[in-house]
Design an enzyme around this catalytic site. Sequence first.
Site, PDB file in Angstrom:
ATOM      1  N   SER A 282       0.834  -1.194   0.000  1.00  0.00           N
ATOM      2  CA  SER A 282       0.000   0.000   0.000  1.00  0.00           C
ATOM      3  C   SER A 282       0.874   1.252   0.000  1.00  0.00           C
ATOM      4  CB  SER A 282      -0.950  -0.035   1.206  1.00  0.00           C
ATOM      5  OG  SER A 282      -1.929   0.961   1.139  1.00  0.00           O
ATOM      6  N   ASP A 345      -8.790  -4.255  -6.307  1.00  0.00           N
ATOM      7  CA  ASP A 345      -8.281  -3.410  -5.224  1.00  0.00           C
ATOM      8  C   ASP A 345      -8.326  -1.942  -5.651  1.00  0.00           C
ATOM      9  OD1 ASP A 345      -6.927  -2.149  -3.197  1.00  0.00           O
ATOM     10  OD2 ASP A 345      -5.201  -3.493  -3.211  1.00  0.00           O
ATOM     11  N   HIS A 399      -7.623  -5.691  -0.370  1.00  0.00           N
ATOM     12  CA  HIS A 399      -6.380  -4.944  -0.188  1.00  0.00           C
ATOM     13  C   HIS A 399      -5.493  -5.562   0.895  1.00  0.00           C
ATOM     14  CE1 HIS A 399      -3.728  -1.517  -0.609  1.00  0.00           C
ATOM     15  NE2 HIS A 399      -3.859  -1.190   0.657  1.00  0.00           N
TER      16      HIS A 399
END
Length: 470
Positions: A282, A345, A399
């Site tokens: 991320s 995602d 995610h």
Amino acid sequence: MASMIQMQNTNMNQHVTFPKNIRPWSGSFGQVCLPKRTETAADRQTIVTAVGTVEVATTTSTRANKKTTASTSATSNLTHQWREIQGSNNWENLVEPLHPLLRQEIIRYGDFVTACYKAFDLDPNSKRYLNCKYGKKNMFREVGLESCGYEVTKYIYATPDINIPIQNGESCGRWMGYVAVSSDDAVKRLGRRDIVITFRGTVTNPEWVANLMSSLTPARLDPHNPRDDVKVESGFLSLYTSDESESKFGLGSCREQLLSEVSRLLNKYKGEELSITLAGHSMGSSLALLLGYDIAELGLNRENSRRKIPITVFSFGGPRVGNSGFKQRCEELGVKVLRIVNVNDPITKMPGVVFNLENFRVLGGGGSFEFPWSCSCYTHVGVELVLDFFNMQNPSCVHDLGTYLSLLKCPNRVQIQKEGVDLMNRAKELLLNLNVSAQNFNMQVPIPWRSASARRTSNMVKLRVQSQRT
């Protein structure tokens, strides 16, 4: 270009008998459901692949010998092929289909990133709140990576330049990850001395705000050549470059900490075969890419005019970081980026959900044509490895790093689970769809599968591996 598993037409005249020692299990990890196997004989083993089932009968000692041989073979291959696995040829012919050695390395570096989450202290009552729970010498042992063959050399902290109330009311650096270097024994297995730097994803309030600061700003990381055409997301740049200059005992910026430690390690192991591997999830993947660009732009990885230490970024669920100028400069500098993303995602489509270079290329006919304002749009960097999964009951799994790695670890043992449906009947239907001949099989039930009704209500939609060079 995508590589998918296609199921064959049904032949309803076939029959399959399932042995009693195999039974389905509905337990799951994220969206990946793993089978529970009960065996009556310790010397029997079943191997399930995407194209069918193979029964292997072997003794325990033979099985152990094969495992050792496979491990030794993989180690030997990595020793000689590590440059290709690190992206020297942009992972040509390694992504589609996904090469077993590359998959092994992706998982290994993903586990290093997972360690960041396991070691991060989120207990507000703890003295180590928002810092690492463990000391550098014990961290790998505490998170279950005691045999990884690396030693932690430095912890990394970051402070976004954002003045908002946070959990404990203090404005100070938060633990973002660590720097580690492979041991002498690991060097023999890896074929080189590997410096690995990993970053966790977003956790604290200032980090979330930093993610929303989506305006592009010139990076200007090289004081001798600012390169105003190279622009990156302002929030990520703030997190990377901000320090605690106003605090008497404040830390330097994340950038200063990292460049100092990387320089020290490169000097310490000067003359050895080296690699620099950056991995993040991320927001952490954005920091990894910024660091990779920074090291290469400053020339820290240049041993001489002809030889460069390879820099590789393994990005898990990472967002866009910069504009086309940033992408072009990363490619010129030889920074290799492998992006592992879930097509479902949303984080991987930000920032620049609408105004991104990929969209404008589609409008331009899919060619190399770019609009005049393309330099002000976001674009991804590197080669893309796409996974495709979704869980109706737990949408946040799209995610989740653990889900990414679970799918990579067990790509052929994924099943779709829906309440009220007999898994045994579903497994039988699967075998019929595969058009197998009527015979007895000693097998584990779950195999990739999808029916018409499952397209509407299934937990896990499908698994797809796709390479996309951006």
